[in-house]
Write an enzyme that holds these catalytic residues in place. Structure first.
Site: not given
Ligand code: 3PG
Length: 213
Positions: A46, A50, A74, A134
């Site tokens: 993943e 960011r 994110t 998650k």
């Protein structure tokens, strides 16, 4: 119950006992990092959106390392869902969820791992057809004990706990019946990436892959 969940994210959680959460400051690190993870036996990564380099990093891994399944994490703003899909992400991960974000992410048709930290958040996502979530931030939200408690009232849900997990506590999560894989950034430490120490990433990936025989 609506079933707006696209292709099965449970398959993602079967790829590796650990979902590496990768923060890349430099897109040039993306391909060597992906290759090091693969060499260590981890077939999924993943890349978190960011950093300014993140989308380019997803693009390069998707194009150049076809044997690893690369997703974008994110995802917090609706427009990032399409951007990630266009870059070649195979799945999306969100730290939490809003209705707007869910609409945008499901609109891509990609498998989604949506974030939840509480029973009510998990129930709302379940109502929308999501059974693989998650659990974030895992340690700060009660850790393995909290997740274990969720298995009673919500036995149909599976989790990828992430946040504060490392070699010292990953096994306690993986032992839970409602955990298929754990997420974490410890496979790709900031200093290892800065030093281009991909051998270290490979070693950490090997250790992580061995967490589930
Ligand atoms: C995430 O985005 O999933 C977390 O920041 C990863 O948490 P960790 O750095 O504690 O593994």
């Amino acid at each position: 119950m609506s079933t707006d969940q696209a292709p099965d994210p449970r398959d993602l959680l079967d790829l590796s006992p650990v979902m590496p959460v990768v923060v890349l400051d430099d897109a040039d690190s993306a391909v060597p990092t992906a290759r090091a993870l693969l060499a260590g036996g981890v077939r999924v990564m993943e890349i978190t959106l960011r950093t300014p380099a993140a989308l380019e990093a997803v693009r390069r891994v998707a194009a150049e390392v076809p044997d690893i399944v690369v997703g974008a994490g994110t995802v917090v703003r609706p427009e990032q869902a399409d951007q990630a899909a266009r870059a070649g992400a195979s799945f999306l991960v969100t730290p939490g969820c809003t209705d707007t974000l869910l609409d945008a992410t499901t609109g891509t048709g990609l498998p989604l791992l949506p974030g939840a930290a509480t029973v009510s958040e998990a129930m709302r996502l379940s109502e929308r057809g999501f059974d693989t979530l998650k659990f974030f931030p895992a340690e700060a939200s009660g850790g393995a004990a909290a997740l274990s408690a969720l298995a009673g009232p919500l036995p149909g849900l599976r989790f990828c706990p992430t946040g504060g997990i490392g070699t010292g506590n990953a096994a306690s999560y993986l032992a839970l019946p409602n955990v298929d894989c754990v997420g974490g950034s410890w496979l790709t430490p900031k200093d290892a990436l800065a030093d281009r120490d991909y051998a270290r990433v490979e070693t950490l990936a090997k250790e992580a892959a061995a967490l589930r025989p």
